[in-house]
Design a protein around this motif. Sequence first.
Motif, PDB file in Angstrom:
ATOM      1  N   LEU A 424       0.863  -1.178   0.000  1.00 29.05           N
ATOM      2  CA  LEU A 424       0.000   0.000   0.000  1.00 29.05           C
ATOM      3  C   LEU A 424       0.895   1.222   0.000  1.00 29.05           C
ATOM      4  O   LEU A 424       1.855   1.298   0.752  1.00 29.05           O
ATOM      5  N   VAL A 425       0.580   2.138  -0.863  1.00 29.64           N
ATOM      6  CA  VAL A 425       1.432   3.318  -0.983  1.00 29.64           C
ATOM      7  C   VAL A 425       0.564   4.560  -0.969  1.00 29.64           C
ATOM      8  O   VAL A 425      -0.434   4.623  -1.683  1.00 29.64           O
ATOM      9  N   THR A 426       0.921   5.532  -0.139  1.00 27.70           N
ATOM     10  CA  THR A 426       0.294   6.840  -0.303  1.00 27.70           C
ATOM     11  C   THR A 426       1.365   7.796  -0.763  1.00 27.70           C
ATOM     12  O   THR A 426       2.506   7.711  -0.344  1.00 27.70           O
ATOM     13  N   SER A 427       0.992   8.700  -1.636  1.00 23.74           N
ATOM     14  CA  SER A 427       1.980   9.675  -2.081  1.00 23.74           C
ATOM     15  C   SER A 427       1.318  11.032  -2.209  1.00 23.74           C
ATOM     16  O   SER A 427       0.135  11.137  -2.529  1.00 23.74           O
ATOM     17  N   GLU A 428       2.092  12.058  -1.919  1.00 24.05           N
ATOM     18  CA  GLU A 428       1.591  13.426  -2.059  1.00 24.05           C
ATOM     19  C   GLU A 428       2.617  14.220  -2.854  1.00 24.05           C
ATOM     20  O   GLU A 428       3.760  14.327  -2.437  1.00 24.05           O
ATOM     21  N   THR A 429       2.209  14.748  -3.970  1.00 25.83           N
ATOM     22  CA  THR A 429       3.111  15.639  -4.687  1.00 25.83           C
ATOM     23  C   THR A 429       3.046  17.018  -4.037  1.00 25.83           C
ATOM     24  O   THR A 429       2.195  17.268  -3.185  1.00 25.83           O
ATOM     25  N   VAL A 430       3.947  17.894  -4.460  1.00 28.50           N
ATOM     26  CA  VAL A 430       3.931  19.245  -3.897  1.00 28.50           C
ATOM     27  C   VAL A 430       2.572  19.889  -4.073  1.00 28.50           C
ATOM     28  O   VAL A 430       2.054  20.535  -3.168  1.00 28.50           O
ATOM     29  N   ARG A 433       0.048  18.466  -1.750  1.00 26.75           N
ATOM     30  CA  ARG A 433       0.239  18.892  -0.371  1.00 26.75           C
ATOM     31  C   ARG A 433      -0.384  20.253  -0.112  1.00 26.75           C
ATOM     32  O   ARG A 433      -0.900  20.512   0.951  1.00 26.75           O
ATOM     33  N   VAL A 441      -2.304   4.154  -3.535  1.00 22.90           N
ATOM     34  CA  VAL A 441      -2.129   3.125  -4.548  1.00 22.90           C
ATOM     35  C   VAL A 441      -2.257   1.764  -3.885  1.00 22.90           C
ATOM     36  O   VAL A 441      -1.565   1.488  -2.907  1.00 22.90           O
ATOM     37  N   GLY A 452       1.761  -0.433 -14.518  1.00 26.48           N
ATOM     38  CA  GLY A 452       1.521   0.864 -13.888  1.00 26.48           C
ATOM     39  C   GLY A 452       0.076   1.281 -13.833  1.00 26.48           C
ATOM     40  O   GLY A 452      -0.228   2.434 -13.594  1.00 26.48           O
ATOM     41  N   ASP A 454      -2.281   0.479 -11.590  1.00 27.34           N
ATOM     42  CA  ASP A 454      -2.779  -0.028 -10.317  1.00 27.34           C
ATOM     43  C   ASP A 454      -4.128   0.574  -9.973  1.00 27.34           C
ATOM     44  O   ASP A 454      -4.531   1.572 -10.548  1.00 27.34           O
ATOM     45  N   LEU A 462      -5.930  13.874   2.663  1.00 26.75           N
ATOM     46  CA  LEU A 462      -4.697  13.305   3.210  1.00 26.75           C
ATOM     47  C   LEU A 462      -4.968  12.412   4.421  1.00 26.75           C
ATOM     48  O   LEU A 462      -4.491  11.281   4.494  1.00 26.75           O
ATOM     49  N   ASN A 466      -4.343   8.332   4.740  1.00 22.26           N
ATOM     50  CA  ASN A 466      -3.548   7.665   5.772  1.00 22.26           C
ATOM     51  C   ASN A 466      -4.393   6.661   6.551  1.00 22.26           C
ATOM     52  O   ASN A 466      -3.930   5.567   6.879  1.00 22.26           O
ATOM     53  N   ARG A 469      -4.953   3.646   4.394  1.00 28.21           N
ATOM     54  CA  ARG A 469      -3.751   2.831   4.278  1.00 28.21           C
ATOM     55  C   ARG A 469      -3.613   1.913   5.485  1.00 28.21           C
ATOM     56  O   ARG A 469      -3.355   0.717   5.365  1.00 28.21           O
TER      57      ARG A 469
END
Lengths: 510, 223
Positions: A424-430, A433, A441, A452, A454, A462, A466, A469
């Motif tokens: 499990l992936v969380t990502s935040e770009t600038v 944010r 993901v 790719g 997914d 946000l 979390n 996740r």
Amino acid sequence: MQLDPLSIPYRAVESGLQVVIGIAIAGIAGAGSVGGAEGLAVFGVILVVGIGLSLGWQVAYFRRFEYRLTEDTFDIDSGVLSRREREIPYGRIQNVDIRQNVLQRALGIAEVRLETAGGGQTEARLRYVDLESARHVQEEVSRRKRREHGEHVGDESAATERGETLFELDGRELVILGIVSMDLRLLSLIAVPLSFVGPSVLSDFAPTATASLAIVALGLVGLVVASALVSGGLSMARYYGFVLTDRDEEYRYERGLLQRFSGSIPKDKVQTITLSENVLARRLGYASLSIETAGYAGTGQGTTGSQSAIPIAKRDHAIELAGRIEDFDALSFERPPRRARERYAVRYALVLAVLLAIAYGIVRLTPLSFPWYVLLGGVVLVPVAAHLKWRHRGYRLEDGHVITRNGFWSRRITIVPIYRIQTLVTSETVFQRRRDLATLVVDTAGTYSLVGDDAMAVDIDLGEANRLRQELAEDLQESIVEYRRQRGRDSFSAPNEGVADETSVGSPGG
Amino acid sequence: MDDEPADEREEASTDPPPDAPGDEEPPQRSLDADRSADDETRPTDPPSGADTPGDSEDAIEDDPGAYTTDVRTLDPRVRWLWVGRALVVALVLGGIATAATLALAPEWPWIGPAVFVLVAVLGAGHALLLYRSWSYEVREDSLLLDRGVITRVRTVVPYVRVQHIDTSRGPIERAAGLSSLVVYTAGSRGADVTIPGLRPWESTDLQTRLKALAIESEGEDAV
């Protein structure tokens, strides 16, 4: 067991084609240096020797290739110079495919592919056996796999052998499939060479500017129509006569007009299922369904086509079938927060601004002149596009499944059983944010995820990301325990066998 | 393939109940203390590296809690590795830019060095920020990684999904006395799960912990 003898000439021709071309070039070069009738003789000799060598190699390959269906493994001994002996345990086989192109059908031979999760490519290929042996291999593998699961395997009663037909593509649906899968991406393939040839041809034929403009416009329309027809026709040919059947342990499908294709999807290896519907299909109320296993390597075009469970069906029907495969509750989604929509608006506005700047630059700096400010009209489209993008996103968390939805032009709903989650992936770009958004993901071992695609919950809050996740990670632990317990009960296999089955799906690109 | 799960089961069956006492203390080290330790203390440092589940006599070792860590950061010297890498990239780009300006616009000779400085500053800044953003945590049932400057990424790897665990040391990493750990899952992002900038003993220790936890997570299920 050996390959079909007809595979010798076929393979010789197939692999020989490139060789022959190489030989021809060498031959012509040789002939050129000698010249005249003598040169022709040299060329002929080189050609004959080359073909002879190729044929000889294929004979050797044929004689040194052997496959066996043993009690618990599928063995292949092959190789002329470097020998390879390969044993594939039945339990590890993900898919068994049979494919035949037109020529192969005329010859009555077929290619068999065995897919496992490990490695980056097809685990084993039988090129080529006669159709009957191919069917036999497919049947035997699935039968022995069932037995390995500890299930009671009766005699091949007609019922289990033929299975229950889940879906059959009829003529109407085939036409709709053709319409829906019109793909303008082919256009670019044709357009690129044309843009080189076009101008010079045009100046020859069209005396006036207006005439040439008309020709260009007509040509473009023609191209669009042609590429739509070709792509539509291609997928119609690909899915002609599609039949999906349900046999105890696996789904089996057959399809293809010119190139016949038959494959198996083991039920216990299903990673995710994806419901995809592009704009056209949504308008017409149709959708397509694909089942992913970990078997296919993530490369090559054959993969996307070969995994389709339902090429096209009425949306309700497709959803109902999806429900049979994975027992999810509903497809109502939670949308990302509204501020995500603002983000898209900003993004599109920026794209528009860049386009405008480029157009303006072209007008100012080059002799070309066109009303660049027309692009300003795009401002109207920005909020609409942003809204549409936002509207078609969504996610849903159920007891046993997590479902995500993305895409306006081609919307994909991905249903992931929680016990199939890998990471499990969380990502935040600038930019995310700034608005307190994040992307979650859900990674599985399925094929789409390898390329790719997914399951993703994009631009959700946000905190929510979390929370999801963590929750999913916990649910995973529980559902694995639950899943294994159930499997242990259903089939009489030892529990640790179930474990091995679940976790040993191999790593990609190994 | 038959032997392995059997092994694991055996191991699991010899496990004491997971609520064995004293779960927290032994292998947990304060990272800051490690940080201050330099090469001289290295050999004495890996006390926890020895707690392989195989030779564990203590009941504590078989408890998942015994293998967890707090949130840890990378070894500070990885910064220099990354900064160095950024400088190399800057050097290459600067070289290309210099060559290009010399060939195309010799009246602007400063472009090459300017490109170098710009890329170097950006790269080094990124490297330092990246170091600050990195942290990982070995938890009871999953490995958590948190990193990223421009895009912040948090990855959860449940131990049940771990296929195999590598430690790797490239030549430059070896020169810097560092090592990295790669955790593979069957998913696509397997290659993403890399923890760089670990001290060699630290990465073998992590490998041992993760191995034990991965085995345990299956053992518990194979009831």
